[in-house]
Write an enzyme that holds these catalytic residues in place. Structure first.
Site, PDB file in Angstrom:
ATOM      1  N   LYS A 180      35.035  43.294  42.292  1.00 49.34           N
ATOM      2  CA  LYS A 180      34.225  43.551  43.486  1.00 49.34           C
ATOM      3  C   LYS A 180      34.906  44.546  44.433  1.00 49.34           C
ATOM      4  O   LYS A 180      34.242  45.215  45.215  1.00 49.34           O
ATOM      5  CB  LYS A 180      33.973  42.248  44.262  1.00 49.34           C
ATOM      6  CG  LYS A 180      33.355  41.113  43.480  1.00 49.34           C
ATOM      7  CD  LYS A 180      31.941  41.404  43.015  1.00 49.34           C
ATOM      8  CE  LYS A 180      31.214  40.168  42.541  1.00 49.34           C
ATOM      9  NZ  LYS A 180      31.742  39.596  41.303  1.00 49.34           N
TER      10      LYS A 180
HETATM   11  C1  LIG Z   1      31.119  39.013  40.221  1.00 48.99           C
HETATM   12  C2  LIG Z   1      31.901  38.770  38.998  1.00 48.99           C
HETATM   13  C3  LIG Z   1      31.302  38.831  37.730  1.00 48.99           C
HETATM   14  C4  LIG Z   1      29.828  39.099  37.550  1.00 48.99           C
HETATM   15  O1  LIG Z   1      29.485  40.412  37.906  1.00 48.99           O
HETATM   16  P1  LIG Z   1      27.970  40.806  38.176  1.00 48.99           P
HETATM   17  O2  LIG Z   1      28.011  42.204  38.650  1.00 48.99           O
HETATM   18  O3  LIG Z   1      27.485  39.858  39.229  1.00 48.99           O
HETATM   19  O4  LIG Z   1      27.239  40.636  36.895  1.00 48.99           O
HETATM   20  C5  LIG Z   1      32.103  38.635  36.620  1.00 48.99           C
HETATM   21  N1  LIG Z   1      33.425  38.353  36.744  1.00 48.99           N
HETATM   22  C6  LIG Z   1      34.018  38.281  37.948  1.00 48.99           C
HETATM   23  C7  LIG Z   1      35.459  37.937  38.012  1.00 48.99           C
HETATM   24  C8  LIG Z   1      33.296  38.491  39.112  1.00 48.99           C
HETATM   25  O5  LIG Z   1      33.888  38.419  40.299  1.00 48.99           O
END
Ligand SMILES: *Cc1c(COP(=O)(O)O)cnc(C)c1O
Length: 500
Positions: A114
């Site tokens: 993120k």
């Molecule tokens: C948010 C997240 C995901 C999922 O990603 P999306 O874009 O919501 O599909 C997978 N792994 C981790 C560690 C995340 O923080």
């Protein structure tokens, strides 16, 4: 470039990129998508000598056409540098063997993928606010399954004119994720645990965003809402950048040739990460197949296998909590493209999903979808086994989300994934964010206190205890509110009333 709703059938109903990014969600409940995707075909030759930052400029310019080159450059240099990321490549690629590489997306401030979008997003939002001549205070509401919350808090802390409130499921995040959030610094942040799951939090926020009464209330207090969730185009498009840099990196390393296709396996929850890859392909990046990897909440894996998306099912708390999601918000954007940009068809299907909890595409539509996408899942035990196996065979430590993706890669047969083509597993978090499954995989007593587990993991594996987690470890808890999921709206009203 202009944007329209995934559900909009009137071609003249478009908004500027600055409007779309500032408001997050469309008035009709749909998601903003470019009126037309940029008509470019990126090639290795034009990319090969560019830094992460230079590639970022190229991509962001395509989608935010109202910003000047200088504005974009400044935002990017603030977002991606040696204080925000601990690797000079920002997204390094780790080659496991001839078949598989890991795209390491976890070198940012909060150790999760993120950070790649949320380091840049606040700068884009401030620019959008300025261009829209908006002088109200912005209130960001975010629902998190663990990682968005912390990354958004770090991105927005102490940014003038913006406040942020994060809601997370009390028993639905890892202890490290919870610590990271509850110890967050900044005078404009608020963190609230809810008795409920991620979908409850996300739905409550969506209701607030689309409620006229709420908008009026906020207006009266000189406040406007915005979102930091991946439904916002300012969150989504920065994620295209790393698919481009991973491609360049694979060619530079000699893993593939220029123009040669590769597959990606993406641990998926809200469908933001994998969707960005799909758009990268539309811009010319040679990605052959997209594999959406789920944990036991396998609503997406089922869709890609059967053509039916059914959210009426039990919700599981798994050891990969950031993917504990049943209503995947960016999926609507994917449907739009999968159904040949037919907004009428999208509206119809989404209406079914919202009213009955289920949507189905036709057999013909599914066949088309499966040419490019497929889905599979791995349960908690398989996740732990994958961590163990890859550690024992390669001394490489995966976090549980990455391990779900790896496990899915191994499960798929040649019919669904051509393994003669190199595959990149998207590594979405640092393993130290999830002590319990790592302990299980390494044979450490997982009932120990999380930091004690991590000290032992570090000792056994030689993986350095991340500096950012040491900072968290040494700071005080600042937030302890727990509210009922039914009280989210009341909480937000109160928060607005007390905003100075
Ligand atoms: C948010 C997240 C995901 C999922 O990603 P999306 O874009 O919501 O599909 C997978 N792994 C981790 C560690 C995340 O923080």
């Amino acid at each position: 470039m202009n944007y329209k709703s995934t559900r909009e059938i009137n071609p003249s109903n478009v908004k500027s990129s600055t409007f779309a990014a500032l408001h997050g969600l469309c008035e009709d409940g749909g998601l903003y998508i470019p009126e037309k995707l940029p008509d470019v075909k990126l090639t290795y030759d034009e990319l090969k000598d560019l830094s992460y930052q230079e590639i970022s400029e190229k991509i962001i310019k395509l989608f935010f056409t109202e910003f000047s080159d200088e504005e974009i450059k400044t935002a990017i240099n603030n977002a991606y540098n040696s204080t925000t990321f601990n690797d000079k490549n920002i997204v390094p690629v780790h080659k496991l063997n001839d078949k598989v590489s890991f795209g390491e997306l976890f070198h940012g401030r909060t150790l999760a993928f993120k950070d790649l979008a949320l380091s840049l997003f606040p700068y884009l939002l401030l620019l959008n606010k300025e261009k829209q001549q908006e002088d109200k205070k912005i209130l960001i509401l975010a629902a998190t399954s663990g990682d968005t919350g912390k990354a958004a808090l770090e991105g927005f802390k102490d940014v003038d004119g913006i406040n942020i409130v994060v809601f997370y499921p009390k028993n639905g995040v890892s202890p490290m994720q919870e610590e990271q959030m509850r110890k967050q610094l900044g005078n404009n942040v608020e963190i609230v645990a809810i008795n409920g799951n991620f979908d409850d939090a996300q739905s409550a926020i969506k209701v607030i965003f689309s409620s006229d009464e709420f908008k009026k209330y906020a207006n009266e207090h000189d406040v406007m809402f915005s979102s930091a969730n991946s439904i916002n185009i300012g969150r989504l498009f920065p994620q295209i950048i790393y698919y481009v840099t991973i491609y360049v990196n694979l060619v530079n390393a000699g893993t593939i040739k220029a123009g040669e296709e590769f597959n990606v396996v993406v641990p998926t929850g809200n469908f933001g990460n994998i969707l960005a890859g799909f758009i990268a392909k539309k811009l010319g990046i040679p990605i052959k197949k997209f594999i959406s990897a789920s944990n036991k909440n396998k609503v997406l894996a089922d869709f890609f296998q059967t053509g039916t998306y059914n959210k009426n099912r039990d919700f599981y708390a798994t050891n990969s909590p950031s993917m504990d999601i049943l209503l995947s918000s960016n999926f609507e954007r994917y449907l739009y493209y999968a159904l040949n940009e037919d907004s009428k068809r999208v509206s119809e299907l989404i209406k079914n999903l919202l009213s009955g909890g289920e949507l189905s595409v036709s057999d013909k539509e599914l066949k088309n979808i499966q040419n490019e996408f497929y889905g599979e899942f791995a349960n908690d035990e398989e996740t732990v086994s994958a961590i163990k196996k890859i550690y024992e065979n390669y001394h490489y430590l995966m976090d549980p989300h990455t391990a779900v993706a790896y496990s899915v890669y191994e499960k798929l047969d040649e019919k669904h994934l051509d393994k003669d083509i190199h595959t990149v597993i998207m590594s979405t978090a640092h393993p130290f964010k999830f002590p319990a499954p790592i302990a299980k995989a390494l044979g450490i007593d997982d009932t120990k206190e999380p930091y004690a587990i991590l000290d032992e993991v570090s000792e056994i594996t030689g993986v350095k205890f991340p500096e950012k987690l040491t900072e968290v470890r040494n700071s005080e808890i600042r937030f302890s509110d727990v509210i009922d999921k039914a009280d989210i709206q009341k909480f937000v009203k109160n928060y607005i009333k007390n905003l100075k």
